[in-house]
Every structure is written in C-alpha cells, then in structure tokens.
Design a protein around this motif. Structure first.
Motif, PDB file in Angstrom:
ATOM      1  N   VAL A  48      14.401 -50.101  28.181  1.00  0.00           N
ATOM      2  CA  VAL A  48      15.065 -50.992  29.130  1.00  0.00           C
ATOM      3  C   VAL A  48      16.382 -51.504  28.558  1.00  0.00           C
ATOM      4  O   VAL A  48      17.398 -51.515  29.248  1.00  0.00           O
ATOM      5  CB  VAL A  48      14.136 -52.179  29.469  1.00  0.00           C
ATOM      6  N   ALA A  49      16.350 -51.935  27.298  1.00  0.00           N
ATOM      7  CA  ALA A  49      17.545 -52.520  26.699  1.00  0.00           C
ATOM      8  C   ALA A  49      17.470 -52.408  25.192  1.00  0.00           C
ATOM      9  O   ALA A  49      16.386 -52.379  24.609  1.00  0.00           O
ATOM     10  CB  ALA A  49      17.708 -53.979  27.114  1.00  0.00           C
ATOM     11  N   ASN A  50      18.635 -52.377  24.587  1.00  0.00           N
ATOM     12  CA  ASN A  50      18.768 -52.248  23.136  1.00  0.00           C
ATOM     13  C   ASN A  50      19.869 -53.169  22.653  1.00  0.00           C
ATOM     14  O   ASN A  50      20.902 -53.307  23.320  1.00  0.00           O
ATOM     15  CB  ASN A  50      19.084 -50.798  22.784  1.00  0.00           C
ATOM     16  N   ILE A  51      19.651 -53.783  21.493  1.00  0.00           N
ATOM     17  CA  ILE A  51      20.715 -54.534  20.835  1.00  0.00           C
ATOM     18  C   ILE A  51      20.709 -54.141  19.368  1.00  0.00           C
ATOM     19  O   ILE A  51      19.678 -54.229  18.684  1.00  0.00           O
ATOM     20  CB  ILE A  51      20.584 -56.057  21.030  1.00  0.00           C
ATOM     21  N   GLY A  52      21.867 -53.689  18.893  1.00  0.00           N
ATOM     22  CA  GLY A  52      21.962 -53.245  17.522  1.00  0.00           C
ATOM     23  C   GLY A  52      22.142 -54.399  16.548  1.00  0.00           C
ATOM     24  O   GLY A  52      22.257 -55.566  16.934  1.00  0.00           O
ATOM     25  N   THR A  53      22.194 -54.033  15.272  1.00  0.00           N
ATOM     26  CA  THR A  53      22.406 -55.056  14.249  1.00  0.00           C
ATOM     27  C   THR A  53      23.800 -55.673  14.372  1.00  0.00           C
ATOM     28  O   THR A  53      24.038 -56.787  13.893  1.00  0.00           O
ATOM     29  CB  THR A  53      22.227 -54.470  12.849  1.00  0.00           C
ATOM     30  N   ASP A  54      24.701 -54.944  15.035  1.00  0.00           N
ATOM     31  CA  ASP A  54      26.058 -55.448  15.237  1.00  0.00           C
ATOM     32  C   ASP A  54      26.204 -56.234  16.535  1.00  0.00           C
ATOM     33  O   ASP A  54      27.304 -56.686  16.862  1.00  0.00           O
ATOM     34  CB  ASP A  54      27.060 -54.293  15.232  1.00  0.00           C
ATOM     35  N   GLY A  55      25.097 -56.366  17.258  1.00  0.00           N
ATOM     36  CA  GLY A  55      25.140 -57.135  18.500  1.00  0.00           C
ATOM     37  C   GLY A  55      25.520 -56.344  19.735  1.00  0.00           C
ATOM     38  O   GLY A  55      25.508 -56.881  20.850  1.00  0.00           O
ATOM     39  N   LYS A  56      25.841 -55.086  19.561  1.00  0.00           N
ATOM     40  CA  LYS A  56      26.188 -54.268  20.730  1.00  0.00           C
ATOM     41  C   LYS A  56      24.934 -53.968  21.538  1.00  0.00           C
ATOM     42  O   LYS A  56      23.865 -53.758  20.981  1.00  0.00           O
ATOM     43  CB  LYS A  56      26.857 -52.976  20.273  1.00  0.00           C
ATOM     44  N   THR A  57      25.106 -53.919  22.856  1.00  0.00           N
ATOM     45  CA  THR A  57      23.957 -53.778  23.749  1.00  0.00           C
ATOM     46  C   THR A  57      24.067 -52.543  24.632  1.00  0.00           C
ATOM     47  O   THR A  57      25.171 -52.078  24.953  1.00  0.00           O
ATOM     48  CB  THR A  57      23.814 -55.013  24.647  1.00  0.00           C
ATOM     49  N   ILE A  58      22.914 -52.042  25.007  1.00  0.00           N
ATOM     50  CA  ILE A  58      22.806 -50.915  25.930  1.00  0.00           C
ATOM     51  C   ILE A  58      21.690 -51.251  26.913  1.00  0.00           C
ATOM     52  O   ILE A  58      20.671 -51.805  26.519  1.00  0.00           O
ATOM     53  CB  ILE A  58      22.471 -49.612  25.188  1.00  0.00           C
ATOM     54  N   LYS A  64      20.678 -52.875  34.580  1.00  0.00           N
ATOM     55  CA  LYS A  64      22.030 -53.310  34.241  1.00  0.00           C
ATOM     56  C   LYS A  64      22.513 -54.339  35.246  1.00  0.00           C
ATOM     57  O   LYS A  64      22.375 -54.166  36.464  1.00  0.00           O
ATOM     58  CB  LYS A  64      22.959 -52.091  34.227  1.00  0.00           C
ATOM     59  N   GLY A  65      23.059 -55.438  34.729  1.00  0.00           N
ATOM     60  CA  GLY A  65      23.551 -56.498  35.594  1.00  0.00           C
ATOM     61  C   GLY A  65      22.512 -57.546  35.930  1.00  0.00           C
ATOM     62  O   GLY A  65      22.831 -58.611  36.460  1.00  0.00           O
ATOM     63  N   ARG A  66      21.248 -57.244  35.640  1.00  0.00           N
ATOM     64  CA  ARG A  66      20.166 -58.200  35.939  1.00  0.00           C
ATOM     65  C   ARG A  66      19.487 -58.705  34.671  1.00  0.00           C
ATOM     66  O   ARG A  66      19.009 -59.835  34.631  1.00  0.00           O
ATOM     67  CB  ARG A  66      19.115 -57.544  36.831  1.00  0.00           C
ATOM     68  N   PHE A  67      19.399 -57.864  33.655  1.00  0.00           N
ATOM     69  CA  PHE A  67      18.736 -58.226  32.402  1.00  0.00           C
ATOM     70  C   PHE A  67      19.774 -58.417  31.305  1.00  0.00           C
ATOM     71  O   PHE A  67      20.812 -57.730  31.284  1.00  0.00           O
ATOM     72  CB  PHE A  67      17.771 -57.123  31.956  1.00  0.00           C
ATOM     73  N   THR A  68      19.481 -59.322  30.389  1.00  0.00           N
ATOM     74  CA  THR A  68      20.347 -59.556  29.234  1.00  0.00           C
ATOM     75  C   THR A  68      19.504 -59.598  27.977  1.00  0.00           C
ATOM     76  O   THR A  68      18.555 -60.399  27.885  1.00  0.00           O
ATOM     77  CB  THR A  68      21.107 -60.877  29.373  1.00  0.00           C
ATOM     78  N   ILE A  69      19.842 -58.743  27.035  1.00  0.00           N
ATOM     79  CA  ILE A  69      19.148 -58.727  25.754  1.00  0.00           C
ATOM     80  C   ILE A  69      19.975 -59.501  24.745  1.00  0.00           C
ATOM     81  O   ILE A  69      21.207 -59.461  24.767  1.00  0.00           O
ATOM     82  CB  ILE A  69      18.886 -57.281  25.275  1.00  0.00           C
ATOM     83  N   SER A  70      19.295 -60.222  23.875  1.00  0.00           N
ATOM     84  CA  SER A  70      19.993 -60.974  22.833  1.00  0.00           C
ATOM     85  C   SER A  70      19.084 -61.088  21.620  1.00  0.00           C
ATOM     86  O   SER A  70      17.907 -60.721  21.672  1.00  0.00           O
ATOM     87  CB  SER A  70      20.403 -62.361  23.345  1.00  0.00           C
ATOM     88  N   ARG A  71      19.656 -61.594  20.541  1.00  0.00           N
ATOM     89  CA  ARG A  71      18.872 -61.764  19.330  1.00  0.00           C
ATOM     90  C   ARG A  71      19.385 -62.977  18.567  1.00  0.00           C
ATOM     91  O   ARG A  71      20.570 -63.311  18.645  1.00  0.00           O
ATOM     92  CB  ARG A  71      18.947 -60.514  18.443  1.00  0.00           C
ATOM     93  N   ASP A  72      18.485 -63.602  17.847  1.00  0.00           N
ATOM     94  CA  ASP A  72      18.836 -64.734  16.989  1.00  0.00           C
ATOM     95  C   ASP A  72      18.264 -64.427  15.610  1.00  0.00           C
ATOM     96  O   ASP A  72      17.066 -64.615  15.375  1.00  0.00           O
ATOM     97  CB  ASP A  72      18.261 -66.031  17.556  1.00  0.00           C
ATOM     98  N   ASN A  73      19.108 -63.950  14.734  1.00  0.00           N
ATOM     99  CA  ASN A  73      18.630 -63.545  13.413  1.00  0.00           C
ATOM    100  C   ASN A  73      18.164 -64.741  12.579  1.00  0.00           C
ATOM    101  O   ASN A  73      17.350 -64.574  11.666  1.00  0.00           O
ATOM    102  CB  ASN A  73      19.714 -62.775  12.662  1.00  0.00           C
ATOM    103  N   THR A  74      18.673 -65.928  12.884  1.00  0.00           N
ATOM    104  CA  THR A  74      18.219 -67.099  12.128  1.00  0.00           C
ATOM    105  C   THR A  74      16.778 -67.467  12.484  1.00  0.00           C
ATOM    106  O   THR A  74      16.074 -68.091  11.699  1.00  0.00           O
ATOM    107  CB  THR A  74      19.128 -68.304  12.386  1.00  0.00           C
ATOM    108  N   MET A  75      16.372 -67.067  13.687  1.00  0.00           N
ATOM    109  CA  MET A  75      15.014 -67.357  14.157  1.00  0.00           C
ATOM    110  C   MET A  75      14.122 -66.124  14.116  1.00  0.00           C
ATOM    111  O   MET A  75      12.949 -66.189  14.493  1.00  0.00           O
ATOM    112  CB  MET A  75      15.070 -67.888  15.592  1.00  0.00           C
TER     113      MET A  75
END
Length: 115
Positions: A48-58, A64-75
């Motif tokens: 469905v979605a991917n986020i790399g170590t550099d923060g880039k998303t696919i 697309k346009g409805r879902f947002t992937i994110s990450r919080d490396n501190t958490m």
C-alpha cells in the motif's frame, strides 16, 4: 532484531478515517524502510505504501491522495493515516520493516469499511 506491533484498526463507514500505528522494539527501526501491506479475503497481499530511511514515500495507485505514510524514528513508530476510506479498503493491514539484514512483520490489524 525487532518486533512490530500494529494498532489503530477498526470499523468505519465510507468516507471515514483511521490512523494505523506500527511500534517497533529494538534499535534498528531507523535503519529500515517501513512498508504497509494489506490483504483482503481471497486476494494476495499488496503493498500500500512505503517510506524509506530518507523519508521518501511511495503509494499504490489505489490509495494515492487518500493515505499518508510517515515515521517517527525517535519513537520507533511508523504510521499510516487513512482518509476517505472506501469499502474496497477493507483488509488486514500489515506493517513491515525491511533492513539490509532482515525482514520483520507485525501481526496485522483489521480495517473494515462499511457502505
């Protein structure tokens, strides 16, 4: 090593929103790409979605346009914000952490969207 625990699934009506979380144990979270997959009954698991170590998303075209992937490396946590949900989004959603060393999966969380 890492263990992944998803949360945030549930039942919503068409047009609703949910936010999935993927909490990772261990210290390698920041070293891996975070992926969200889903598997509907009778269908193959799909990315469905991917986020790399550099923060880039696919995103897949279907979200697309409805879902947002994110990450919080501190958490040590990854997220999938889902909006404008449709019945066809109904599936078990799996978090995946992929590093150069290994591939880790969560247990899955059910998302059900009713019309």
């Amino acid at each position: 090593q890492a263990q992944l625990v998803e949360s945030g699934g549930g039942s919503v009506q068409t047009g609703g929103s949910l936010r999935l979380s993927c909490a990772a144990s261990g210290s390698i979270f920041r070293l891996g790409a975070v992926n969200w997959y889903r598997q509907a009954p009778g269908k193959e698991r799909e990315l469905v979605a991917n986020i790399g170590t550099d923060g880039k998303t696919i995103y897949s075209d279907s979200v697309k346009g409805r879902f947002t992937i994110s990450r919080d490396n501190t958490m040590n946590t990854g997220y999938l914000q889902m909006k404008s949900l449709k019945p066809e989004d109904t599936a078990v959603y799996y978090c995946n952490l992929r590093t150069v060393y290994d591939n880790f999966w969560g247990q899955g969380t059910q998302v059900t969207v009713s019309s």
